[in-house]
Design an enzyme around this catalytic site. Sequence first.
Site, PDB file in Angstrom:
ATOM      1  N   GLU A 102       1.129  -1.099   0.174  1.00  0.00           N
ATOM      2  CA  GLU A 102      -0.004   0.177   0.094  1.00  0.00           C
ATOM      3  C   GLU A 102       1.107   1.274  -0.025  1.00  0.00           C
ATOM      4  O   GLU A 102       1.029   2.390  -1.278  1.00  0.00           O
ATOM      5  CB  GLU A 102      -0.626  -0.398   0.933  1.00  0.00           C
ATOM      6  CG  GLU A 102      -1.505  -0.595   2.014  1.00  0.00           C
ATOM      7  CD  GLU A 102      -1.426  -2.335   1.882  1.00  0.00           C
ATOM      8  OE1 GLU A 102      -2.051  -2.994   3.176  1.00  0.00           O
ATOM      9  OE2 GLU A 102       0.023  -2.377   2.118  1.00  0.00           O
ATOM     10  N   CYS A 143      -2.249  -2.875   7.891  1.00  0.00           N
ATOM     11  CA  CYS A 143      -2.256  -2.772   8.850  1.00  0.00           C
ATOM     12  C   CYS A 143      -1.962  -1.343   9.292  1.00  0.00           C
ATOM     13  O   CYS A 143      -1.891  -0.390   8.427  1.00  0.00           O
ATOM     14  CB  CYS A 143      -0.069  -2.786   8.896  1.00  0.00           C
ATOM     15  SG  CYS A 143       0.702  -1.664   8.039  1.00  0.00           S
TER      16      CYS A 143
END
Length: 162
Positions: free
Chosen positions: A82, A106
């Site tokens: 990401e 996360c």
Amino acid sequence: MSGKRADYITWDEYFMGVAALAGMRSKDPNTQVGCCIVSDAHKILSMGYNGFPLGCSDEDFPWEREGEDSLHTKYPYVTHSELNAILNFRGGSLEGSSIYVTLFPCNECAKAIIQSGIRRVVYRSDKYADSESTIASKKMFDAAGVAYVQYQPTGRRIEIDL
């Protein structure tokens, strides 16, 4: 007059497929994560996968999950898919976009997703749902108004011959 083809893939299948394909670039022996950032007009804005930062050789840094200390593991060095996709974007703003990712983000990636203006997360796996990191991600997404939805596999097998 002929009708259009009926067996084309959906947008969700397409973008999750692109994310999965991006993840196949990862050299991590345990976890390959890919993602694809998409505009509300269904345009791919950026892609990423988990790996070491530019200039950090795959041969010189550890891929292990466990070591004598954290510096002998992959964790301090690997950039998640990401963050890679957000940093790889060169086109202006990600405001209002969606991110398709093969593993739920996360807490560190959640911060970057929120700050970059991404408004929707479509994830495939939530295998760490009970971890503090994932719980924190969901708490931040909820507070910031970022929607997150699990991708629903269609069961369709997509094969690409190269």
